[in-house]
Design a protein around this motif. Structure first.
Motif, PDB file in Angstrom:
ATOM      1  N   GLU A  33       0.753  -0.922   0.164  1.00  0.00           N
ATOM      2  CA  GLU A  33      -0.138   0.020   0.346  1.00  0.00           C
ATOM      3  C   GLU A  33       1.203   1.680  -0.039  1.00  0.00           C
ATOM      4  O   GLU A  33       0.487   2.405  -0.464  1.00  0.00           O
ATOM      5  N   LEU A  34       2.112   1.510   0.590  1.00  0.00           N
ATOM      6  CA  LEU A  34       2.512   2.229   0.907  1.00  0.00           C
ATOM      7  C   LEU A  34       3.568   2.502  -0.118  1.00  0.00           C
ATOM      8  O   LEU A  34       3.994   3.384  -0.519  1.00  0.00           O
ATOM      9  N   VAL A  35       3.950   1.635  -1.110  1.00  0.00           N
ATOM     10  CA  VAL A  35       4.804   1.819  -2.555  1.00  0.00           C
ATOM     11  C   VAL A  35       3.574   2.083  -3.845  1.00  0.00           C
ATOM     12  O   VAL A  35       4.066   2.334  -4.781  1.00  0.00           O
ATOM     13  N   ARG A  36       2.793   2.353  -3.617  1.00  0.00           N
ATOM     14  CA  ARG A  36       2.039   1.784  -4.143  1.00  0.00           C
ATOM     15  C   ARG A  36       1.548   2.739  -5.337  1.00  0.00           C
ATOM     16  O   ARG A  36       1.764   3.532  -5.953  1.00  0.00           O
ATOM     17  N   PRO A  37       1.740   4.883  -4.392  1.00  0.00           N
ATOM     18  CA  PRO A  37       2.005   5.571  -5.631  1.00  0.00           C
ATOM     19  C   PRO A  37       3.094   5.744  -6.296  1.00  0.00           C
ATOM     20  O   PRO A  37       3.204   6.780  -7.002  1.00  0.00           O
ATOM     21  N   ILE A  38       4.047   5.374  -5.694  1.00  0.00           N
ATOM     22  CA  ILE A  38       5.488   5.156  -6.104  1.00  0.00           C
ATOM     23  C   ILE A  38       5.460   3.960  -7.809  1.00  0.00           C
ATOM     24  O   ILE A  38       5.641   4.224  -9.039  1.00  0.00           O
ATOM     25  N   ALA A  39       5.004   2.921  -7.433  1.00  0.00           N
ATOM     26  CA  ALA A  39       5.407   2.257  -8.421  1.00  0.00           C
ATOM     27  C   ALA A  39       4.909   2.202  -9.371  1.00  0.00           C
ATOM     28  O   ALA A  39       4.502   2.228 -10.620  1.00  0.00           O
ATOM     29  N   GLY A  40       3.265   3.125  -9.238  1.00  0.00           N
ATOM     30  CA  GLY A  40       2.034   3.196 -10.612  1.00  0.00           C
ATOM     31  C   GLY A  40       2.093   4.300 -11.376  1.00  0.00           C
ATOM     32  O   GLY A  40       1.634   4.628 -12.252  1.00  0.00           O
ATOM     33  N   LYS A  41       3.645   5.061 -10.507  1.00  0.00           N
ATOM     34  CA  LYS A  41       3.813   6.307 -11.657  1.00  0.00           C
ATOM     35  C   LYS A  41       3.839   6.011 -13.037  1.00  0.00           C
ATOM     36  O   LYS A  41       4.561   5.008 -13.483  1.00  0.00           O
ATOM     37  N   VAL A  42       2.600   6.245 -14.174  1.00  0.00           N
ATOM     38  CA  VAL A  42       3.425   6.087 -15.402  1.00  0.00           C
ATOM     39  C   VAL A  42       4.256   7.106 -16.234  1.00  0.00           C
ATOM     40  O   VAL A  42       4.280   8.304 -16.184  1.00  0.00           O
ATOM     41  N   LEU A  43       4.934   6.525 -16.608  1.00  0.00           N
ATOM     42  CA  LEU A  43       6.143   6.960 -17.089  1.00  0.00           C
ATOM     43  C   LEU A  43       5.782   7.422 -19.253  1.00  0.00           C
ATOM     44  O   LEU A  43       6.532   8.755 -19.708  1.00  0.00           O
ATOM     45  N   GLY A  44       5.151   6.608 -20.019  1.00  0.00           N
ATOM     46  CA  GLY A  44       5.166   6.823 -21.195  1.00  0.00           C
ATOM     47  C   GLY A  44       4.720   5.621 -21.555  1.00  0.00           C
ATOM     48  O   GLY A  44       4.617   4.619 -20.744  1.00  0.00           O
ATOM     49  N   ARG A  45       4.919   5.112 -22.733  1.00  0.00           N
ATOM     50  CA  ARG A  45       4.688   4.413 -23.813  1.00  0.00           C
ATOM     51  C   ARG A  45       5.716   3.721 -24.802  1.00  0.00           C
ATOM     52  O   ARG A  45       6.243   3.722 -24.927  1.00  0.00           O
ATOM     53  N   ILE A  46       5.405   2.335 -24.895  1.00  0.00           N
ATOM     54  CA  ILE A  46       6.435   2.080 -26.085  1.00  0.00           C
ATOM     55  C   ILE A  46       5.190   1.043 -26.397  1.00  0.00           C
ATOM     56  O   ILE A  46       4.051   0.794 -26.742  1.00  0.00           O
TER      57      ILE A  46
END
Length: 616
Positions: free
Chosen positions: A406-419
């Motif tokens: 739960e604590l990592v969710r904001p960091i892990a889910g950050k969208v960087l872009g697309r391939i």
């Protein structure tokens, strides 16, 4: 969380791991009346049971790893379509399952001690790394680890950070700076078990960074544990992290610690060495009667006919460790083995390793003579056991993982872009990969490595630092082609810093040659290069036609080029000492941050042709 760093003394605890299928260890039957391996006769009716559990190279894998990293080879079969042998595997690993298996293994064992043999942290998944690996230490505490030693990856963020993980306290990391957050779940307490290392000293002194040994006492039985990390650690970690330290010979320092334990009356002694063995392929006889070379099953070496490669780094160590050691537990090479390697007195002694990522546990059971206060060597039985995922996960560790997920969710889910398609580590015949190209281009574009307005003109990336692929198919709810911070982190999990520097054309030619010479002669490491840089090579590693932007790079010192790489390579890691000769070094930002920024700026990203390195 932004906090003032505090420390506390590391304490003591006990316990550890395990699971299902067993690997075997051949040992002579226990002789309760005859002499043991050290020539001493056990006292009549004074033998008691002792269990030593061990595992190594967890690398922060709190959740069961995926792919081949989360499987154990148990057998082989012939593929009916191809007629070729394939591995039969079972899923294994995961801290909550590991904890359950530990509990099961300890049942009925009055005297049991669990040992962790290095690389428990470092090169970790984001769930642990985002919190400076504090969750992994907390999970090990919950599992009941009783003693540990360090591996090379404990130095990934420097020895001071290693000491903080042992002793506890919080980092003042700017409340999540660089997508990391110390003490996010509260004050970090550190390891509840002692960490030991006999061969790591403060330079110019005879003072070890950690205690050389510890004595564990369970129900009146005293066992000494001596630890060591491979002496070549400075060659495979960032130099800044080990500056001021001296890594000495494993054998001489451990033997000295064993002599000191003997003087204190402790005669049962276990060696924990973070150095390991390499395995030969298993020669598997198929139902068709033919013999095929295959990946070794987890219980083959040395119990079912498999053997260690005679050039294994652990063998000269094991053969020269004092006969005072009753068991040698190892790690580092991520292999599974239980082998009888005679001690200097010619007596049988087991050398063990439990694969990696929490997939196996070494279960050593033996008799302890309360009169001689020593282990009866002939009584030792060792099995490697699989940490299956078919058991109920431990509730406490499951809760810990849920908290950090739960604590990592904001960091892990950050969208960087697309391939637009898969970007993989698969190398061309020349050694170039699409993902290597992308990472090198990201390093070249990172503004943090611009020195006095001078931008680097070429980037070099080590292929071993690229840990997984970027796949187009969604791994979660983010959608196909979407790259999240967690996915980018899985590609580059080491938190290396980028370093720009000046190199002459001659040094660049030397660097390219080192891909195929020296320590890389047997297994070449082809560096990934940024756009605009091109060269040709032969299969034997002869380098020619090196160009930058179409202009030849002269093989002399007449021209200096600004290059960028990560701090591991900058320090000469992976067998590239040419980087150490560079001048004007500037330390920039974290490689993962540069990678993330480039992905965002280049979205949607499509890999180009693999034409930077040409095989002729």
């Amino acid at each position: 969380m932004s906090r003032v760093r505090t420390t506390r003394a590391a304490a003591v605890l006990a316990g550890l791991v395990l699971a299902a299928s067993a690997t075997t260890a051949a040992a002579a039957p226990a002789d309760q009346g005859g002499a043991d391996a050290k020539g001493r006769k056990p006292g009549k009716d004074k033998l008691v049971d002792l269990q030593i559990l061990g595992f190594n190279d967890l690398h922060g894998n709190l959740e069961g790893p995926s792919g081949s990293s989360g499987r154990v080879v148990v057998d082989h079969r012939l593929d009916p379509t191809t007629g070729k042998p394939v591995d039969v595997t079972v899923d294994a690993g995961g801290a909550a399952y590991l904890a359950t298996h530990l509990t099961t293994l300890r049942q009925g064992q009055t005297r049991t001690i669990t040992a962790a043999i290095g690389d428990q942290v470092g090169a970790s998944p984001l769930l642990s790394a985002a919190f400076h690996d504090e969750p992994t230490i907390e999970a090990l505490n919950l599992m009941g680890v009783g003693v540990g030693t360090i591996g090379n990856h404990e130095f990934d963020e420097g020895y001071r950070e290693m000491l903080r993980l042992v002793g506890g306290g919080c980092l003042d990391d700017g409340d999540g700076k660089d997508n990391q957050n110390s003490c996010a779940a509260g004050e970090f307490q550190g390891a509840s078990y002692p960490m030991v290392a006999a061969n790591v000293f403060y330079k110019g002194t005879n003072r070890t960074v950690l205690p050389a040994y510890t004595i564990k006492e369970v129900d009146g039985v005293k066992v000494g544990f001596v630890g060591a990390v491979l002496k070549d650690t400075p060659n495979i970690v960032t130099q800044a992290g080990v500056a001021g330290l001296d890594f000495r010979d494993e054998v001489s320092t451990m033997n000295a610690a064993a002599r000191e334990l003997q003087r204190k009356g402790v005669k049962a002694i276990v060696a924990m060495v973070h150095q390991g063995g390499s395995l030969k392929q298993e020669q598997w006889t198929a139902p068709d009667g033919k013999t095929y070379p295959v990946n070794p099953a987890f219980d083959v070496v040395c119990g079912k006919g498999g053997e260690l490669d005679p050039n294994s780094d652990i063998l000269p160590i094991a053969r020269n460790l004092s006969p005072k050691f009753d068991l040698v537990m190892t790690g580092h090479t991520h292999q599974s083995y239980v082998c009888d390697v005679p001690d200097p007195a010619g007596q049988s002694r087991y050398v063990t390793s439990a694969l990696s990522f929490g997939r196996l546990v070494t279960d050593a059971r033996m008799k302890y003579d309360t009169r001689s206060r020593d282990i009866v060597r002939s009584s030792v039985r060792v099995d490697n056991r699989i940490v299956t995922r078919t058991v109920a996960p431990d509730a406490a560790v499951t809760s810990l993982i849920a908290t950090y997920k739960e604590l990592v969710r904001p960091i892990a889910g950050k969208v960087l872009g697309r391939i637009t398609t898969d970007v993989t580590r698969v190398q061309s015949p020349a050694g170039e990969s699409a993902l290597g190209d992308l990472i090198a281009d990201a390093q070249l574009a990172d503004p943090s490595v611009v020195s006095n307005g001078v931008k680097p003109v070429v980037a070099f990336m080590n292929p071993g630092g690229i840990r997984t692929d970027l796949t187009y198919k969604a791994s979660g709810a983010e959608g196909d082609g979407v790259v999240t911070y967690e996915e980018a982190f899985q590609v580059q999990p080491f938190n290396n810093y980028l370093v720009s520097m000046d190199m002459t054309g001659a040094q660049i030619y030397t660097l390219l040659g080192q891909q195929f010479t020296g320590s890389n002669a047997a297994f070449p490491k082809v560096l990934q290069v940024s756009k605009g840089f091109r060269y040709e090579r032969t299969a034997a590693g002869a380098i020619s036609n090196v160009t930058l932007g179409g202009v030849p790079v002269a093989n002399d010192a007449s021209r200096t080029y600004r290059v960028v790489t990560n701090n591991f390579l900058s320090d000469g890691g992976d067998g590239f000492p040419a980087f150490k000769e560079a001048t004007g070094k500037l330390i920039g930002g974290l490689d993962i941050e540069g990678f993330a920024a480039y992905l965002a700026a280049s979205s949607p990203y499509t890999p180009g042709p693999l034409d930077r390195i040409v095989l002729r």
